[in-house]
Design an enzyme around this catalytic site. Structure first.
Site, PDB file in Angstrom:
ATOM      1  N   ASP A  78       0.855  -1.181   0.000  1.00  0.00           N
ATOM      2  CA  ASP A  78       0.000   0.000   0.000  1.00  0.00           C
ATOM      3  C   ASP A  78       0.900   1.243   0.000  1.00  0.00           C
ATOM      4  O   ASP A  78       1.973   1.248   0.614  1.00  0.00           O
ATOM      5  CB  ASP A  78      -0.876  -0.036   1.264  1.00  0.00           C
ATOM      6  CG  ASP A  78      -1.741   1.199   1.420  1.00  0.00           C
ATOM      7  OD1 ASP A  78      -2.920   1.120   1.076  1.00  0.00           O
ATOM      8  OD2 ASP A  78      -1.222   2.223   1.910  1.00  0.00           O
ATOM      9  N   GLU A 130      -5.039   2.669  -3.487  1.00  0.00           N
ATOM     10  CA  GLU A 130      -3.581   2.661  -3.537  1.00  0.00           C
ATOM     11  C   GLU A 130      -3.007   1.320  -3.082  1.00  0.00           C
ATOM     12  O   GLU A 130      -1.830   1.221  -2.722  1.00  0.00           O
ATOM     13  CB  GLU A 130      -3.004   3.793  -2.674  1.00  0.00           C
ATOM     14  CG  GLU A 130      -3.249   3.659  -1.174  1.00  0.00           C
ATOM     15  CD  GLU A 130      -4.566   4.285  -0.728  1.00  0.00           C
ATOM     16  OE1 GLU A 130      -4.655   4.694   0.427  1.00  0.00           O
ATOM     17  OE2 GLU A 130      -5.496   4.366  -1.558  1.00  0.00           O
TER      18      GLU A 130
END
Length: 757
Positions: free
Chosen positions: A638, A681
């Site tokens: 991430d 993300e």
């Protein structure tokens, strides 16, 4: 006094020719055999000599340190293995020039009468390998990929005696596909080949390399060496039996049979992927993959990294020094040309054209050089302008044109062949010797006239002022033919539409085109030599073909042919029209299918797999792992503080960050890995046949790549990684959850780190 001058000039010419060749050495990494055929052919067929090189080919002995010898210039060039990448990781400044074998010939061989049938059967068995783990990396990768622990294998020092495998002293042996299989077949012994490439581990073999120092100090020599060697390898693989005979007669230190050398050649040709036009190719992606595998195997702990362009030689790149770059920026170079010399230079509609002009334009384009052209149609005045101006150059043809002692000469730009033009009723001549006793017109000012008159004294040469006078004599049948430069003869036949003449011979005599450069301007000489050395055979052919429109036969009545052709064209037109219509429909359908695939499987922003596709792949890989148990790992990562990037810099910048991260990772993972965007993300990498230790190493490499990448924004970009490996009790959800939890553990505890569970 005149006699002494002539003798001195002859001695000077002889000494110059003897010292012109550059002496270099090439160190092999094993004993003479077909494995090095291209180098022998480059020597035996004169390809090195064509490039003005004198190359000493040195056979391997166990006291040789290949890399050190090249770095210390004991040998300017050498042949090595993919382990050269580790040497570069450790800071040794070497340059890879060509990979002769796209797949390494090194394999493991076991006998069928043993109990070793598969790689897994080698557990607790004896394997003979070279002690250098780097060289055996592909084999070790294959063993590990099949779940074997290298500590559970009894590695033996290689004896290089196949009898040890046959007698059972070892259970498997590191061998070359091109050697030992031939011997075993000849003894009617059944065997099994365990090839790393069958398991996805494609390492290069036969890597030609040199030092960074050699490339920087002698870039033209490196290019010449590369060109001659590739030419030698092409010939060797196109003529395997002839090449094997040369090795058998001249380089057979191992006393191999001719049949075994031919067998070796055929196997190696396949590994070189000649038919796929990959001979000598080095792929940046493959080097990156090999580097990654070496790091995963722990064969290098060096933190030194390198740009791929720093290790892979680019034959099209011109390597200029700082002094040379400054010269190009601050100077204009002028070509002095003779516009009455078609097709080399001529004026058409107030514009200069021709072979000389085309080559000049090619060179200044390659160098991004400020260049112009000045026409001086008097040779003495042209030579004087070179002597007086450091930045003036002019072309030179043939030996007599080289005798300008006040200038230096570049390396050759091209070879111009001599040819014969006759009336169409004359036969083709294979050699100038066939013209003895015949009247042959020749331009008395031609640079080659004195050479030919002396060499072929039995030919009755008729001196003419220019080529127009020569063609007049030929038309009046006062001479048998015209001897001259092929482009000039061809140009005049086609330009003047002389239908009753033809080219009746193209001879081995040829004259080089070079450039005169002021003797004080060594910088310009080096710059031009570097540019000339990059001119490819294809570029030369394009320029030659533009002016060599050769006519061989007189006109004949072919009207009956035209009628047949017209009928055939009509039929073909109908077929082509229908096929094009069908092809358009097929193309439309394929485009639609491609677009549908993208929508269904790819993330629209990053062009990597989307969540739907990742879920399908993960289910498939989990089922495969449950069945085959080869290892399956997952990396969940991430982007740290991504909300701040979006809020403070804007969503368009955020999108660019995601795209760049996707590109970094996509270039770093294997072709067998699956990489996609899980959402927002968050990203996932699915790694088949990979344990969590290997996955952890990959995650750390990616973490560093992303953290050190210049995203060109006013904040650091980092990522947090979670790694998990599939366990017996796992399902898709539990595997995902563990990796996800590991990643969030990192985010709660400082970020920009890797956690393995």
């Amino acid at each position: 006094m005149y006699k002494y001058k002539v003798i001195f000039l002859l001695l000077f010419t002889v000494i110059s020719s003897l010292t012109a060749k550059e002496k270099v050495s090439l160190q092999l990494d094993w004993l003479h055999q077909f494995q090095f055929a291209g180098y022998y052919i480059a020597k035996e067929k004169g390809y090195f000599e064509e490039e003005e090189l004198e190359v000493s080919i040195k056979e391997f002995n166990f006291d040789v340190d290949l890399v050190n010898d090249v770095l210390t210039s004991k040998s300017e060039y050498a042949v090595g293995k993919s382990s050269l990448i580790i040497d570069r990781l450790e800071g040794k400044e070497i340059i890879l020039l060509a990979a002769i074998y796209q797949s390494s010939p090194m394999v493991l061989i076991s006998l069928d009468n043993s109990d070793v049938k598969t790689i897994k059967d080698l557990k607790n068995k004896k394997i003979m390998l070279t002690p250098d783990a780097r060289s055996a990396a592909a084999i070790n990768s294959m063993l590990i990929s099949q779940g074997l622990n290298l500590n559970n294998i009894n590695f033996q020092t290689h004896s290089f005696k196949l009898e040890d495998l046959i007698s059972g002293k070892t259970d498997a042996m590191g061998c070359y596909l091109s050697n030992e299989p031939y011997i075993l077949k000849s003894k009617n012994i059944d065997f099994t080949i365990h090839n790393p490439s069958d398991y996805g581990f494609e390492f290069y073999g036969g890597l030609l390399f040199t030092s960074k120092k050699e490339l920087e100090e002698n870039p033209v020599r490196v290019r010449k060496m590369h060109k001659a060697i590739i030419k030698g390898w092409k010939y060797a693989f196109e003529n395997i039996e002839e090449t094997a005979k040369i090795i058998f007669d001249k380089y057979n230190t191992q006393n191999k049979s001719l049949d075994s050398l031919i067998y070796e050649g055929n196997i190696l040709k396949e590994l070189a992927q000649v038919e796929q036009n990959k001979l000598g190719n080095i792929s940046t992606e493959k080097v990156e993959e090999i580097k990654r595998l070496y790091l995963l195997l722990g064969l290098s702990n060096s933190i030194i990294n390198f740009k791929l362009e720093d290790i892979i030689y680019n034959s099209k790149k011109i390597n200029l020094s700082l002094e040379e770059k400054n010269y190009i920026s601050n100077n204009q170079v002028r070509l002095i040309s003779n516009s009455t010399f078609p097709p080399f230079t001529f004026e058409n509609n107030n514009k200069l054209s021709g072979i000389e002009i085309d080559y000049w334009n090619l060179l200044i384009k390659k160098l991004n050089l400020h260049g112009n052209i000045e026409v001086i149609n008097n040779n003495k005045k042209a030579n004087s302008s070179i002597d007086k101006n450091l930045n003036n150059v002019k072309y030179a043809f043939g030996n007599s044109d080289y005798e300008n002692l006040d200038s230096n000469l570049t390396i050759k730009i091209d070879d111009i062949k001599l040819a014969l033009t006759t009336l169409v009723d004359k036969p083709y001549s294979l050699s100038i010797d066939e013209l003895k006793g015949k009247k042959i017109a020749i331009t008395k000012y031609a640079s080659y006239y004195k050479d030919l008159k002396k060499k072929y004294s039995r030919i009755e040469f008729v001196e003419v002022k220019n080529i127009n006078e020569a063609f007049d004599l030929l038309q009046d049948k006062k001479v048998y033919g015209i001897l001259g430069k092929l482009p000039a003869l061809s140009y005049n036949i086609t330009k003047k539409s002389i239908s009753n003449t033809k080219i009746s011979g193209i001879f081995k005599e040829e004259y080089e085109i070079k450039l005169h450069v002021n003797k004080e301007n060594e910088v310009l000489l080096n710059i031009l030599n570097k540019a000339i050395s990059t001119v490819s055979d294809e570029e030369r052919k394009t320029i030659r073909d533009k002016y060599n429109s050769i006519i061989y036969e007189p006109e004949k009545d072919y009207s009956w042919v035209y009628k047949v052709i017209f009928f055939l064209i009509t039929i073909i037109f109908i077929i082509v029209f229908n096929n094009r219509k069908l092809n358009r429909e097929i193309k439309k359908r394929k485009l639609a299918e491609k677009e549908l695939f993208k929508i269904a499987n790819l993330d629209s922003l990053t062009n990597i797999y989307n969540r739907r596709k990742l879920e399908f792949i993960l289910n498939t890989e989990v089922q495969r792992e449950q069945r085959y148990k080869r290892g399956l790992s997952l990396i969940f990562f991430d982007v740290d503080n991504f909300k701040k990037i979006n809020d403070e810099l804007g969503h368009s910048i955020g999108d660019e960050v995601l795209e760049k991260i996707s590109s970094i990772v996509k270039q770093s993972v294997r072709k067998t890995d699956f990489f996609g965007r899980w959402g927002g993300e968050e990203f996932i990498i699915i790694l088949p046949e990979t344990n969590k230790t290997q996955a952890k190493n990959i995650a750390y490499l990616l973490k560093e790549k992303i953290a050190t990448f210049d995203f060109q924004i006013e904040r650091a970009v980092t990522c947090s990684f979670g790694v998990s490996q599939f366990e017996k009790t796992d399902c898709v959800d539990s595997l995902l959850t563990r990796a996800d939890n590991a990643m969030y553990f990192v985010k709660r505890n400082g970020k920009n780190e890797v956690k393995v569970v």
